[in-house]
Design a protein around this motif. Structure first.
Motif: not given
Length: 486
Positions: A274-277, A468-474
């Motif tokens: 849940h951390l990327p969100l 953060g960009f990569g995992f958050g976007t995914y």
């Protein structure tokens, strides 16, 4: 909102002076956020960058680079005081993102959320300082009083390593593109936010009405509102929106501070996936890097902007504390039932609770035009040269209509407010706030005493932003395509 982001109060005539010198003034309304339009304008910008022969000739009668102080060469008709700048900066950093902070804590947990928000706030603040430092250095080298975000990017690459100089125009374009994506993303959030709050209000008095109906109802008024091209006509609207926002936040605190349960009723640490969100929502909230240079450029005493107890640090401490407070107590109060905007958790059967939704919905609706002005300015400045003068008005109104309709379509496709906020934060906010600043510092000072510690620090921030960009976007896109079952 305040800004959102953001910025309702006009900035005084800022004197960019770009490379042409200090005699050039802007006759625009003072508007912190909207100065990014000046920053990114393509018109006549190339003419402001001197060719080599001009540089050599000018240097004959110019003082050495180290003797030029851009802070002493700014001539402002209406400079802002330290207090004015603090107010603008607070409003520029506090928008709809603050209402989403409890949802961010839901995706991190109470303990990790508190630490994470403060950490991201500290990193974003440091990146703001880096951007200002790069701007000052490039102003000294080019003997110009002030620069905007995209100008800093282009000039840093022009004076950087030989292998990067050919990419100067590209990096400037990249900054402009992400500014457009960020602001249009905010506009999408505004559409969803207003529709969701109005939907909850009407549910008390009528049968369930789908949210897309409210989006359709909002479309035409939103288009008409954004046909207003003169900022001075938006000033009273923005002031009214700011009053509604402040009142709505005060009532929201009144609700979330009542009947707080014990801290053991919520999670201290959320599942790692849940951390990327959480990252996307948190970085979305710290949205003020686009207004840092315009505000600093327009200060009466710009030397007070930086420093340990300067304007920037003072404001960002206040902002980080507000975000942490809303997120901490909002999540503690509503727990796993917290929604994408904390206003959606306020009791629906109480008049005071209904008034909060109405006030915040109206405020965000009226603030849409200020957010929208930035991407329109960037895109229109590129198209204007290709359109006959007699068709300028019609084409500009057509462009505004198309862009509003675009944000409407995205809001229709992705009606989950929390996911939209997280996606915008991960894609665009992280790029502007965490990825570009360390890159610009490394390029700007690559042969000007860049220390090993600075090099490692910038690489760490850059890596943090990219992850953060990569995992958050995914994760955000995954949740859009495959909504989690509640």
């Amino acid at each position: 909102m305040f800004s959102e982001r953001m910025v309702d109060t006009p900035l005084s005539n800022v004197k960019l002076g770009a490379i042409k010198g200090k005699g050039q003034k802007m006759n625009e309304e003072r508007q912190p956020l909207l100065v990014s339009n000046n920053d990114t304008s393509n018109e006549n910008y190339e003419s402001k960058i001197p060719i080599e022969s001009e540089k050599e000739e000018s240097l004959i009668n110019s003082p050495p680079e180290s003797d030029y102080d851009p802070l002493l060469n700014r001539q402002l008709e209406h400079p802002t005081t330290n207090l004015d700048t603090m107010i603008h900066l607070i409003k520029g950093n506090i928008g709809t993102g603050i209402l989403a902070m409890p949802d961010a804590f839901l995706n991190a947990g109470l303990a990790l959320g508190t630490f994470g928000v403060l950490l991201i706030g500290a990193i974003c603040t440091h990146c703001m300082h880096m951007l200002v430092r790069c701007a000052h250095e490039l102003c000294r080298r080019n003997k110009t009083p002030s620069l905007g975000f995209s100008q800093v990017a282009e000039l840093s690459f022009q004076s950087g390593p030989a292998c990067l100089q050919k990419h100067a125009k590209k990096i400037r374009t990249a900054v402009n593109v992400f500014l457009v994506i960020t602001q249009l993303g905010f506009c999408c959030v505004y559409f969803v936010f207003v529709a969701k709050n109005l939907q909850q209000v009407t549910e008390q008095y009528t049968s369930d009405v789908p949210s897309y109906v409210f989006l359709l109802v909002l479309l035409l008024p939103m288009i008409v509102l954004n046909w207003v091209t003169n900022l001075k006509y938006l000033t009273p609207v923005s002031l009214f929106a700011a009053i509604l926002t402040a009142t709505g936040l005060a009532i929201t605190f009144f609700y979330i501070l009542q009947g707080l349960p014990r801290t053991n009723t919520v999670k201290m640490f959320a599942p790692w996936h849940h951390l990327p969100l959480f990252f996307g929502t948190a970085i979305y909230a710290f949205e003020g890097i686009g207004i840092v240079l315009p505000l600093e450029n327009n200060m009466k005493n710009p030397e007070d902007f930086g420093g340990l107890t300067g304007v920037l640090n003072t404001v960002m401490v206040i902002v980080a504390c507000l975000y942490t407070g809303v997120g901490f107590f909002g999540y503690l109060r509503y727990g796993e039932h917290v929604k994408g905007s904390i206003t959606l958790n306020i009791p629906q059967n109480e008049i005071l609770g209904q008034s909060v939704r109405v006030m915040m919905a109206i405020s965000i609706f009226l603030s849409y035009g200020l957010q929208f002005y930035v991407p329109v300015g960037i895109i229109w400045s590129s198209l204007k040269k290709k359109v006959p003068p007699e068709s300028h008005k019609k084409v500009e109104l057509g462009l505004r209509t198309v862009l509003v309709f675009l944000t409407f379509c995205i809001a229709m496709v992705v009606p989950d407010l929390g996911v939209v906020i997280s996606l915008v934060g991960a894609v665009s906010s992280s790029t502007l706030a965490l990825i570009f600043p360390p890159i610009l510092e490394l390029v700007t000072f690559w042969n000007h005493g860049l220390t090993t510690s600075t090099y490692l620090k910038d690489l760490a921030i850059l890596l943090f932003g990219l992850v953060g960009f990569g995992f958050g976007t995914y994760v955000s896109i995954h949740n859009i395509l495959y909504p989690p079952h509640n």
